[in-house]
Design an enzyme around this catalytic site. Structure first.
Site, short mmCIF file in Angstrom:
data_model
loop_
_atom_site.label_atom_id
_atom_site.label_comp_id
_atom_site.label_asym_id
_atom_site.label_seq_id
_atom_site.Cartn_x
_atom_site.Cartn_y
_atom_site.Cartn_z
N HIS A 27 0.86 -1.20 0.00
CA HIS A 27 0.00 0.00 0.00
C HIS A 27 0.88 1.24 0.00
O HIS A 27 1.43 1.64 1.03
CB HIS A 27 -0.94 0.04 1.20
CG HIS A 27 -1.92 1.18 1.14
ND1 HIS A 27 -3.17 1.07 0.57
CD2 HIS A 27 -1.82 2.47 1.52
CE1 HIS A 27 -3.80 2.23 0.64
NE2 HIS A 27 -2.98 3.11 1.21
N CYS A 28 1.02 1.82 -1.18
CA CYS A 28 1.77 3.08 -1.30
C CYS A 28 1.18 3.81 -2.52
O CYS A 28 0.36 3.26 -3.25
CB CYS A 28 3.26 2.81 -1.46
SG CYS A 28 3.65 1.65 -2.77
N TYR A 45 -6.60 17.54 -1.59
CA TYR A 45 -5.29 18.00 -1.11
C TYR A 45 -4.37 18.12 -2.33
O TYR A 45 -4.59 17.45 -3.34
CB TYR A 45 -4.70 17.05 -0.06
CG TYR A 45 -4.56 15.61 -0.51
CD1 TYR A 45 -3.36 15.13 -1.05
CD2 TYR A 45 -5.63 14.72 -0.41
CE1 TYR A 45 -3.24 13.81 -1.47
CE2 TYR A 45 -5.52 13.40 -0.82
CZ TYR A 45 -4.31 12.94 -1.35
OH TYR A 45 -4.19 11.65 -1.76
N ARG A 120 -10.34 0.56 -6.57
CA ARG A 120 -10.56 1.03 -5.21
C ARG A 120 -11.82 1.87 -5.11
O ARG A 120 -12.05 2.76 -5.93
CB ARG A 120 -9.36 1.88 -4.79
CG ARG A 120 -9.35 2.27 -3.31
CD ARG A 120 -8.21 3.21 -3.04
NE ARG A 120 -7.86 3.29 -1.63
CZ ARG A 120 -7.31 4.35 -1.06
NH1 ARG A 120 -7.05 5.43 -1.78
NH2 ARG A 120 -7.01 4.35 0.22
N TYR A 152 -12.05 1.48 1.02
CA TYR A 152 -11.55 2.34 2.10
C TYR A 152 -12.73 2.99 2.79
O TYR A 152 -13.50 3.72 2.15
CB TYR A 152 -10.60 3.39 1.51
CG TYR A 152 -9.85 4.21 2.55
CD1 TYR A 152 -9.60 3.73 3.83
CD2 TYR A 152 -9.36 5.47 2.23
CE1 TYR A 152 -8.89 4.48 4.76
CE2 TYR A 152 -8.65 6.23 3.15
CZ TYR A 152 -8.43 5.72 4.42
OH TYR A 152 -7.72 6.46 5.35
N HIS A 176 -6.54 -0.45 5.68
CA HIS A 176 -6.30 -0.07 7.08
C HIS A 176 -7.36 -0.67 8.03
O HIS A 176 -7.79 -0.02 8.98
CB HIS A 176 -6.27 1.46 7.22
CG HIS A 176 -5.55 2.17 6.08
ND1 HIS A 176 -4.50 1.62 5.41
CD2 HIS A 176 -5.77 3.38 5.49
CE1 HIS A 176 -4.09 2.46 4.45
NE2 HIS A 176 -4.86 3.53 4.47
N ASP A 244 2.14 2.95 3.17
CA ASP A 244 1.23 4.08 2.92
C ASP A 244 2.00 5.34 2.48
O ASP A 244 1.43 6.43 2.45
CB ASP A 244 0.36 4.38 4.15
CG ASP A 244 -0.70 5.43 3.89
OD1 ASP A 244 -1.28 5.44 2.80
OD2 ASP A 244 -0.93 6.27 4.79
O1 LIG Z 1 -3.57 6.79 1.54
C1 LIG Z 1 -4.44 6.33 2.27
O2 LIG Z 1 -4.61 5.11 2.33
C2 LIG Z 1 -5.25 7.20 3.06
C3 LIG Z 1 -5.61 8.47 2.75
C4 LIG Z 1 -5.48 9.07 1.44
C5 LIG Z 1 -6.15 8.32 0.38
O3 LIG Z 1 -6.57 7.21 0.55
C6 LIG Z 1 -6.35 8.94 -0.95
O4 LIG Z 1 -6.04 10.12 -1.13
O5 LIG Z 1 -6.84 8.23 -1.84
C7 LIG Z 1 -6.22 9.30 3.81
O6 LIG Z 1 -6.76 8.73 4.78
O7 LIG Z 1 -6.16 10.54 3.68
#
Ligand SMILES: O=C(O)/C=C(\CC(=O)C(=O)O)C(=O)O
Length: 292
Positions: A27-28, A45, A120, A152, A176, A244
């Site tokens: 997971h990265c 962001y 995802r 997620y 997670h 991550d």
């Molecule tokens: O990187 C992760 O796993 C968690 C993230 C960011 C994310 O998922 C994304 O931007 O797609 C978070 O909780 O901000």
């Protein structure tokens, strides 16, 4: 550009723990580079560039062999940066895409050819504007052979998502662990609910990831270690691990990646558990065509 965020450690320490040969950081992400791969207009962001060279240098520094690159929300449904990173990896990376649910078969096949093995679905309101379950289900029914769905979500919507997850016809990987409150401990409400979910299907996997996100007690994240070790012990064939990196949105509590790696023997204390979590399990999900 002053608004762009840096959320990763400039000089992570060398971990004391050495991962086994073939270990996968499952997971990265990559960010940009923006000049080549602009961020989505809907991004919540705006990070500094964190491209494949940086990711692969970190992989080598930490003692890993391969990466699974998960499309981050800041790139929306344009997977070009993720595909570019996979293409530059010399076969050492595979990926998870985020797609427009209306995507066609030919486009999915292109993603497969580029090393993508899953899609995802992100249910975090602070990251995405909407998460249409009906459309998600539709696309989950048309994935290429051998793909899975990564989900997620946060612990407070686990129950609400259960019928949706039950309807997904391919293996599920939960990012997670569905973000349990690890301060409740391994027998706390969130972990019990997560275990109940794992019991509903034997093809639900999880990422034993992100002590930095889940444990507000901070490094060395003792609550995380205490809560997650029993889960890994009880589901040794369904766990994955990842850094991550570059830790989206963690700019106020940037973790040292070397310390994250040192969490591995605390949640997977035997060589057998470590080999399954870091080598065999990710190989089954992401490199099935190559054998383990
Ligand atoms: O990187 C992760 O796993 C968690 C993230 C960011 C994310 O998922 C994304 O931007 O797609 C978070 O909780 O901000």
């Amino acid at each position: 550009m002053s608004d762009r965020i840096t959320s990763w450690h400039a000089a992570p320490s060398k971990p004391r723990y050495t991962p086994p040969a073939g270990a996968v950081d499952a997971h990265c992400h990559v960010f940009g580079p923006m000049a080549q791969f602009p961020f989505s207009g809907k991004a919540k962001y705006l990070p500094e560039d964190a491209g494949p060279e940086q990711l692969f240098a970190l992989r080598d520094h930490l003692g890993f062999d391969r990466n699974v690159i998960v499309q981050a929300s800041c790139h929306g449904t344009d997977n070009a940066a993720t595909l570019d990173a996979i293409a530059r990896s010399n076969g050492k990376a595979r990926g998870v895409a985020v797609v427009d649910p209306a995507i066609g078969k030919a486009e999915l096949q292109k993603l497969h050819d580029g090393g993508i093995r899953g899609i995802r679905f992100n249910f975090l309101k602070r990251l995405v504007d909407d998460a249409p379950k009906d459309k998600f289900l539709e696309v989950a029914r048309h994935l290429p052979q051998g793909w899975h769905v990564v989900i997620y979500f946060e612990a407070d919507i686990l129950e609400e998502l259960r019928p949706f997850m039950t309807a997904i016809p391919v293996p599920l990987v939960i990012d997670h662990m569905g973000r349990p409150d690890v301060s409740q401990g391994t027998d706390g409400r969130d972990m019990r609910a997560f275990r109940a979910l794992l019991e509903t299907r034997d093809d639900i996997w999880f990422k034993a990831t992100c002590p930095d996100r889940l444990d507000s007690s901070g490094d060395p994240w003792n609550d995380f270690a205490r809560s997650v070790a029993p889960l890994v012990a009880d589901y040794p064939d369904r766990c994955l691990w990842g850094t991550d990196w570059p830790h989206p949105n963690m700019q106020d509590a940037i973790p040292d990646d070397g310390h994250l790696v040192d969490m591995i023997p605390r949640i997977a204390p035997t060589a057998d558990l470590q080999r399954r979590m870091l080598v065999e399990n990710p190989a089954r999900l992401y490199w099935a065509d190559k054998g383990t």
